[in-house]
Design an enzyme around this catalytic site. Structure first.
Site, short mmCIF file in Angstrom:
data_model
loop_
_atom_site.label_atom_id
_atom_site.label_comp_id
_atom_site.label_asym_id
_atom_site.label_seq_id
_atom_site.Cartn_x
_atom_site.Cartn_y
_atom_site.Cartn_z
N ALA A 66 8.16 -3.70 1.29
CA ALA A 66 8.06 -2.44 0.55
C ALA A 66 6.65 -1.89 0.76
CB ALA A 66 8.31 -2.71 -0.93
N GLY A 111 10.74 -7.11 1.69
CA GLY A 111 11.95 -6.31 1.88
C GLY A 111 12.48 -6.36 3.31
N GLU A 114 14.52 -9.38 3.41
CA GLU A 114 15.68 -9.13 2.53
C GLU A 114 16.72 -8.23 3.19
OE1 GLU A 114 12.85 -8.14 -0.57
OE2 GLU A 114 13.84 -9.55 -1.92
N GLU A 134 5.68 -11.70 -1.58
CA GLU A 134 5.47 -10.96 -2.84
C GLU A 134 4.58 -11.70 -3.82
OE1 GLU A 134 8.34 -11.43 -1.30
OE2 GLU A 134 9.49 -9.57 -1.26
N1 CO8 Z 1 2.94 -1.44 2.77
C1 CO8 Z 1 2.12 -0.44 3.13
N2 CO8 Z 1 1.37 -0.46 4.25
C2 CO8 Z 1 1.46 -1.55 5.04
C3 CO8 Z 1 2.30 -2.63 4.72
C4 CO8 Z 1 3.08 -2.55 3.53
N3 CO8 Z 1 3.93 -3.50 3.17
N4 CO8 Z 1 2.16 -3.57 5.68
C5 CO8 Z 1 1.26 -3.09 6.56
N5 CO8 Z 1 0.83 -1.87 6.17
C6 CO8 Z 1 -0.12 -1.01 6.87
C7 CO8 Z 1 -1.55 -1.50 6.67
O1 CO8 Z 1 -2.08 -1.06 5.43
C8 CO8 Z 1 -2.24 -0.87 7.87
O2 CO8 Z 1 -2.47 0.49 7.59
P1 CO8 Z 1 -3.88 1.17 8.02
O3 CO8 Z 1 -3.90 1.06 9.53
O4 CO8 Z 1 -3.75 2.57 7.53
O5 CO8 Z 1 -4.96 0.38 7.38
C9 CO8 Z 1 -1.17 -0.91 8.95
O6 CO8 Z 1 0.08 -1.06 8.27
C10 CO8 Z 1 -1.33 -2.08 9.91
O7 CO8 Z 1 -1.39 -3.26 9.11
P2 CO8 Z 1 -2.56 -4.35 9.26
O8 CO8 Z 1 -3.82 -3.70 9.74
O9 CO8 Z 1 -2.63 -5.12 7.99
O10 CO8 Z 1 -1.96 -5.22 10.45
P3 CO8 Z 1 -2.22 -6.77 10.72
O11 CO8 Z 1 -1.62 -7.06 12.04
O12 CO8 Z 1 -3.64 -7.12 10.50
O13 CO8 Z 1 -1.37 -7.54 9.58
C11 CO8 Z 1 0.58 -7.95 8.23
C12 CO8 Z 1 0.02 -7.41 9.56
C13 CO8 Z 1 0.34 -9.45 8.16
C14 CO8 Z 1 2.06 -7.65 8.22
C15 CO8 Z 1 -0.14 -7.27 7.05
O14 CO8 Z 1 -0.12 -5.87 7.27
C16 CO8 Z 1 0.49 -7.55 5.72
O15 CO8 Z 1 0.29 -8.59 5.17
N6 CO8 Z 1 1.27 -6.57 5.18
C17 CO8 Z 1 1.87 -6.68 3.89
C18 CO8 Z 1 3.09 -7.56 3.91
C19 CO8 Z 1 3.66 -7.73 2.53
O16 CO8 Z 1 3.05 -8.22 1.62
N7 CO8 Z 1 4.93 -7.30 2.38
C20 CO8 Z 1 5.68 -7.48 1.17
C21 CO8 Z 1 5.62 -6.26 0.34
S1 CO8 Z 1 6.40 -6.50 -1.23
C22 CO8 Z 1 8.06 -6.33 -0.93
O17 CO8 Z 1 8.52 -6.15 0.16
C23 CO8 Z 1 8.94 -6.43 -2.12
C24 CO8 Z 1 10.30 -5.77 -1.88
C25 CO8 Z 1 11.02 -5.58 -3.14
C26 CO8 Z 1 10.19 -4.89 -4.15
C27 CO8 Z 1 10.91 -4.55 -5.37
C28 CO8 Z 1 9.87 -4.47 -6.47
C29 CO8 Z 1 10.25 -3.68 -7.63
#
Ligand code: CO8
Length: 262
Positions: A66, A111, A114, A134
């Site tokens: 998400a 997600g 999922e 998460e």
């Molecule tokens: N949301 C928003 N932006 C994201 C996300 C995300 N999940 N993942 C990556 N991005 C963005 C980064 O902010 C970055 O943007 P910018 O270039 O503008 O700074 C760009 O994508 C590239 O990402 P990274 O620079 O971080 O790339 P890396 O190769 O260094 O890392 C990762 C890749 C490991 C995937 C890292 O980006 C990361 O950890 N992302 C988050 C992953 C995460 O935690 N996902 C789970 C989210 S929670 C969820 O899915 C719950 C679903 C159900 C929710 C229901 C709740 C009510």
């Protein structure tokens, strides 16, 4: 309908949805989820589509979860409505009568995992990574991860992934039975499409009944599940495909399934 956050294509009975926010690693924001929901509605009512493939734009990510910038603005009420609407959409995917294959081409986190596990099966590229991170955000999976993941890989492994938030590689996911096949990234879509084409050539009613028998059977006891199979087997005979399949075998020719009910 013009989509902005997904790419939706249909070719030879195979629909492809590509999550298309590569700058945010295809994270699921509200507009993307709304488009996904519309595309799934279109697919559910299109008689000509036999298989759905889901994948991510770019070579780095399927779906990185998400969109965290949206999650950061939630209170409990908003979280509940977001999770509920996510569940509705993912449920639409799971109950499609056609086969859905996830072509996981990179990160499938939160997600992303999922969505992939709501598909019928997953093929992954060698660089794919799965996880439910998460817990690192102070929340829990909200799009079905606490429910579908244990059913797929067992309670204790699902708990370890959910409690630690760690990522696993495609190879580890293969060992866990989370994915069916791991291939080099440049061959992922080719391999997925090969399998999709085989499935698309089968009878529509028998595919639907097979999928529903497995899905419904997984949530009931064995005797009830076997009852579900008996009814589903009988229903296949409501389609001319059963006649065509058995006749083709006896006449030593290739079956040509037309689908549909008599
Ligand atoms: N949301 C928003 N932006 C994201 C996300 C995300 N999940 N993942 C990556 N991005 C963005 C980064 O902010 C970055 O943007 P910018 O270039 O503008 O700074 C760009 O994508 C590239 O990402 P990274 O620079 O971080 O790339 P890396 O190769 O260094 O890392 C990762 C890749 C490991 C995937 C890292 O980006 C990361 O950890 N992302 C988050 C992953 C995460 O935690 N996902 C789970 C989210 S929670 C969820 O899915 C719950 C679903 C159900 C929710 C229901 C709740 C009510």
């Amino acid at each position: 309908m013009a989509y902005e956050n997904i790419v939706y294509e249909v070719k030879e009975g195979i629909a492809t949805i590509t999550f298309n926010r590569p700058k945010a690693l295809n994270a699921l924001n509200g507009p993307l989820l709304a488009e996904l929901s519309l595309a799934l509605d279109a697919i559910a009512t299109d008689e000509n589509i036999r298989v759905l493939v889901l994948t991510g734009a770019g070579d780095k990510s399927f779906v990185a979860g998400a969109d965290i910038s949206e999650l950061a603005t939630f209170d409990s009420l908003k979280a509940k409505s977001f999770a509920r609407s996510g569940h509705n959409i993912i449920n639409k995917l799971q109950i499609l009568s056609i086969t859905a294959i996830a072509a996981v081409n990179g990160f499938a986190l939160g997600g992303g995992t999922e969505i992939a596990i709501a598909c019928d099966f997953i093929y992954a590229s060698e660089n794919a990574k799965f996880g439910q991170p998460e817990i690192n955000l102070g929340v829990i999976p909200g799009f079905g991860g606490t429910q579908r993941l244990p059913r797929l890989i067992g309670t204790s492994m699902a708990k370890e992934l959910i409690f630690t938030g760690k990522m696993i590689s495609a190879e580890e996911a293969l060992q866990l039975g989370l994915v069916n096949k791991v291939v080099p990234q440049d061959r992922l879509m080719e391999e997925v499409m090969k399998t999709a084409a085989i499935i698309a050539s089968k009878g529509k009613v028998s595919l639907r009944e097979a999928k529903q028998a497995v899905n419904k059977g997984m949530n009931v006891d064995l005797a009830t599940g076997c009852g579900i199979e008996i009814d589903a087997f009988a229903l296949c005979y409501a389609s001319p495909d059963a006649k065509e399949g058995t006749s083709a075998f006896l006449e030593k020719r290739k079956a040509e399934f037309k689908g549909g009910l008599k």
